[in-house]
Design an enzyme around this catalytic site. Structure first.
Site, PDB file in Angstrom:
ATOM      1  N   ARG A  19       0.831  -1.219   0.000  1.00 26.47           N
ATOM      2  CA  ARG A  19       0.000   0.000   0.000  1.00 26.47           C
ATOM      3  C   ARG A  19       0.861   1.263   0.000  1.00 26.47           C
ATOM      4  O   ARG A  19       0.621   2.184  -0.780  1.00 26.47           O
ATOM      5  CB  ARG A  19      -0.977   0.007   1.172  1.00 26.47           C
ATOM      6  CG  ARG A  19      -2.094  -1.011   1.026  1.00 26.47           C
ATOM      7  CD  ARG A  19      -3.020  -0.999   2.220  1.00 26.47           C
ATOM      8  NE  ARG A  19      -2.255  -1.321   3.428  1.00 26.47           N
ATOM      9  CZ  ARG A  19      -2.658  -1.057   4.672  1.00 26.47           C
ATOM     10  NH1 ARG A  19      -3.811  -0.456   4.873  1.00 26.47           N
ATOM     11  NH2 ARG A  19      -1.929  -1.395   5.700  1.00 26.47           N
ATOM     12  N   ASN A  37      -6.240  -2.681   1.647  1.00 27.89           N
ATOM     13  CA  ASN A  37      -6.234  -4.138   1.722  1.00 27.89           C
ATOM     14  C   ASN A  37      -7.669  -4.641   1.736  1.00 27.89           C
ATOM     15  O   ASN A  37      -8.542  -4.016   2.322  1.00 27.89           O
ATOM     16  CB  ASN A  37      -5.543  -4.617   2.999  1.00 27.89           C
ATOM     17  CG  ASN A  37      -4.036  -4.493   2.940  1.00 27.89           C
ATOM     18  OD1 ASN A  37      -3.449  -4.421   1.870  1.00 27.89           O
ATOM     19  ND2 ASN A  37      -3.400  -4.476   4.094  1.00 27.89           N
TER      20      ASN A  37
END
Length: 90
Positions: A19, A37
């Site tokens: 990320r 996520n």
């Protein structure tokens, strides 16, 4: 012309700084949107930019950060939402 892609990245992509690395790459490319996520261990991205910017991001997503092991990148064009920044959602 601004485009919007919904991108799903499959593989070993959680717990490997995916990320944060995606956020860094998107900001480097001038892309707005977010990354998060998913509960099934995938990473989901909504990204907005030019066709060239988004193609560069897709290529990067297929490799990801150093410890990622990407199996597949699925993307589709969607409606522009005019994001102002590129954020990590939790």
């Amino acid at each position: 012309m601004l485009k919007h892609y919904n991108i799903t990245v499959k593989g070993k992509v959680q717990g490997v700084w995916y990320r944060k690395s995606t956020q860094d790459k998107a900001r480097e490319l001038g892309i707005t949107g977010f990354v998060k996520n998913l509960s099934n261990s995938d990473v989901y991205i909504e990204a907005e930019g030019s066709q060239n910017q988004l193609q560069s991001l897709i290529k990067w997503c297929a490799i990801g950060p150093e410890f990622a092991n990407v199996d597949d990148v699925i993307f589709e064009e969607s409606q522009v939402k005019a994001y102002q920044d590129f954020e990590i959602l939790h």
